[in-house]
Design an enzyme around this catalytic site. Structure first.
Site, PDB file in Angstrom:
ATOM      1  N   LYS A   1      67.471 -30.843  68.123  1.00  0.00           N
ATOM      2  CA  LYS A   1      66.138 -31.419  68.381  1.00  0.00           C
ATOM      3  C   LYS A   1      65.735 -31.141  69.836  1.00  0.00           C
ATOM      4  O   LYS A   1      66.587 -30.775  70.665  1.00  0.00           O
ATOM      5  CB  LYS A   1      66.165 -32.922  68.104  1.00  0.00           C
ATOM      6  CG  LYS A   1      67.155 -33.704  68.973  1.00  0.00           C
ATOM      7  CD  LYS A   1      67.345 -35.142  68.479  1.00  0.00           C
ATOM      8  CE  LYS A   1      68.352 -35.891  69.327  1.00  0.00           C
ATOM      9  NZ  LYS A   1      68.674 -37.219  68.760  1.00  0.00           N
TER      10      LYS A   1
ATOM     11  N   TYR B   1      56.110 -33.296 101.879  1.00  0.00           N
ATOM     12  CA  TYR B   1      55.120 -34.372 101.759  1.00  0.00           C
ATOM     13  C   TYR B   1      55.660 -35.684 102.324  1.00  0.00           C
ATOM     14  O   TYR B   1      56.782 -36.085 102.023  1.00  0.00           O
ATOM     15  CB  TYR B   1      54.742 -34.570 100.293  1.00  0.00           C
ATOM     16  CG  TYR B   1      53.908 -33.436  99.741  1.00  0.00           C
ATOM     17  CD1 TYR B   1      52.693 -33.078 100.332  1.00  0.00           C
ATOM     18  CD2 TYR B   1      54.339 -32.735  98.624  1.00  0.00           C
ATOM     19  CE1 TYR B   1      51.935 -32.041  99.810  1.00  0.00           C
ATOM     20  CE2 TYR B   1      53.582 -31.698  98.099  1.00  0.00           C
ATOM     21  CZ  TYR B   1      52.377 -31.358  98.695  1.00  0.00           C
ATOM     22  OH  TYR B   1      51.634 -30.335  98.181  1.00  0.00           O
TER      23      TYR B   1
HETATM   24  C1  PLP Z   1      70.074 -37.300  68.841  1.00  0.00           C
HETATM   25  C2  PLP Z   1      70.895 -37.845  67.725  1.00  0.00           C
HETATM   26  C3  PLP Z   1      72.230 -37.445  67.535  1.00  0.00           C
HETATM   27  C4  PLP Z   1      72.976 -36.597  68.555  1.00  0.00           C
HETATM   28  O1  PLP Z   1      73.491 -37.438  69.554  1.00  0.00           O
HETATM   29  P1  PLP Z   1      74.425 -36.844  70.714  1.00  0.00           P
HETATM   30  O2  PLP Z   1      74.804 -38.054  71.485  1.00  0.00           O
HETATM   31  O3  PLP Z   1      73.582 -35.903  71.482  1.00  0.00           O
HETATM   32  O4  PLP Z   1      75.566 -36.173  70.064  1.00  0.00           O
HETATM   33  C5  PLP Z   1      72.885 -37.857  66.406  1.00  0.00           C
HETATM   34  N1  PLP Z   1      72.277 -38.652  65.504  1.00  0.00           N
HETATM   35  C6  PLP Z   1      71.015 -39.101  65.665  1.00  0.00           C
HETATM   36  C7  PLP Z   1      70.411 -39.990  64.637  1.00  0.00           C
HETATM   37  C8  PLP Z   1      70.282 -38.730  66.791  1.00  0.00           C
HETATM   38  O5  PLP Z   1      69.040 -39.192  66.951  1.00  0.00           O
END
Ligand code: PLP
Length: 372
Positions: free
Chosen positions: A35, A260
């Protein structure tokens, strides 16, 4: 290359990390979570390398993210991790994605879809055992499972899932409580082809969370989920490095103030290098005041003055630095390393947010077979 700032993505490291994870969670499988554009690493390329190394499926957050993978001709199973707008449901079927479900209206909407190919849509039922984000409450899980089963053969209850809230804190009893609640729900539900509960930390630290497969995100990218499991991440290799080149050099006198707000004052004469990367690229403005350092010529050098939108400045002392020299913001140079976790510690966040924050302005340059 069109600018002097880029991110290198080490695909050997992705494959290595997937192999490490597969070994440590076997006989459970690994599904790679890609994702948010593969946590900022580039979803398509990461997915290919992870599958190549034996990941058996992929997980995404958004329908568009799944469609992007299908358009790249990736044919592995792709699980959507939460319910998405019903208006987009037809695309889930058209592109062969697997939805996660946990509300009756969404299940009914999927079952009612009038789409070619809906003659058996696999769905995974998500149970909220304590994360408190999404999922059906345990007492209502059986009722939803029965609704899915009643919609067979159009829908098929192919999996049951939950998500752990504090798997990276190995001492927190909440994980055991969640897993016990999950086991109790599973005992009431019809058997399904797969069951899954673990993220990276769950898979690494909690053998009872592994079930059919581990949904591994951050560990694939070689970043620890949290300090509580750092000791289980020693074999992982960081995948992303953030690099740039010195674009400008000048000498400054003692007393000169810079950037800045003129918030940094030099106490001795020195040389300042300007690096053409800034907060619009994902280098947080606050990294200056929290002691952020970069690598130049294999040495740690402090960021001086607040990070600006497109550029930042570094005190390179009296080292022989030239315009065009490579600067490492995250990654290794000359045996020194700055990690995403180091940034995260400085900024009071987690490595996830650092790599996801590297913006689209930064090209992702794949590196393969570096060892050859
Ligand atoms: C993002 C996510 C993961 C992955 O988690 P990590 O800590 O990056 O391994 C797994 N399950 C769900 C439901 C998630 O939203």
């Amino acid at each position: 290359m069109s600018r002097w700032a880029w991110a290198e993505i080490d695909h050997d490291a992705i494959r290595h990390n997937v192999e490490v994870l597969r070994r440590s969670v076997a006989p459970s499988a690994v599904w790679a979570v890609v994702k948010a554009d593969g946590y900022g690493h580039g979803a398509i390329d990461v997915a290919r390398s992870a599958l190549d190394a034996g990941a058996e499926g992929l997980c995404v957050a958004l329908v568009d993210e799944g469609v992007e993978l299908r358009r790249a001709e990736i044919r592995a199973p792709i699980l959507l991790l939460s319910e998405q707008p019903v208006a987009d449901a037809a695309r889930i079927v058209e592109h062969g994605l697997t939805p996660t479900v946990y509300t009756r209206p969404y299940i009914e909407a999927l079952a009612a879809l009038d789409v070619d190919g809906l003659d058996g849509l696999d769905v995974h039922l998500k149970v909220d055992t304590g994360m408190g984000r999404v999922g059906v409450a345990p007492p209502d899980a059986l009722e939803l499972a029965e609704i899915i089963v009643r919609h067979g053969p159009r829908l098929r209850l192919a999996g049951v899932a939950t998500h752990l809230a504090s798997a990276d804190d190995v001492a927190d009893p909440a994980t055991a409580a969640q897993l016990a609640a999950f086991a109790a729900v599973l005992a009431t539900l019809p058997a399904t082809p797969v069951v899954h509960a673990a993220n990276s930390a769950g898979g690494l630290a909690h053998p009872h969370a592994r079930y059919s497969f581990v949904r591994a995100g951050i560990a694939i990218y070689g970043i620890s989920p949290g300090h509580g499991v750092d000791h289980l991440c020693r074999d992982l290799r960081p995948v992303l490095s953030l690099r740039a080149r010195v674009s400008f050099l000048k000498r400054v006198e003692a007393g000169t103030r810079i950037s800045y707000g003129l918030r940094h004052t030099f106490v001795t004469p020195t040389t300042v290098a300007t690096i053409p990367i800034g907060y619009a690229d994902g280098v947080p403005r606050r990294l200056f005041e929290t002691g952020g350092e970069v690598l130049v010529g294999g040495r740690r050098r402090p960021i001086v003055g607040v990070v600006t939108m497109d550029q930042l400045m570094v005190d390179v002392g009296d080292d022989p630095v030239a315009v065009g020299d490579e600067v490492v913001l995250i990654g290794e140079q000359g045996g020194e390393r700055v990690s995403a976790e180091e940034w995260a510690d400085r900024l009071g966040t987690i490595g996830y947010e650092i790599v996801c924050g590297v913006s689209r302005r930064i090209a992702r340059v794949p590196r393969r077979n570096i060892g050859d």
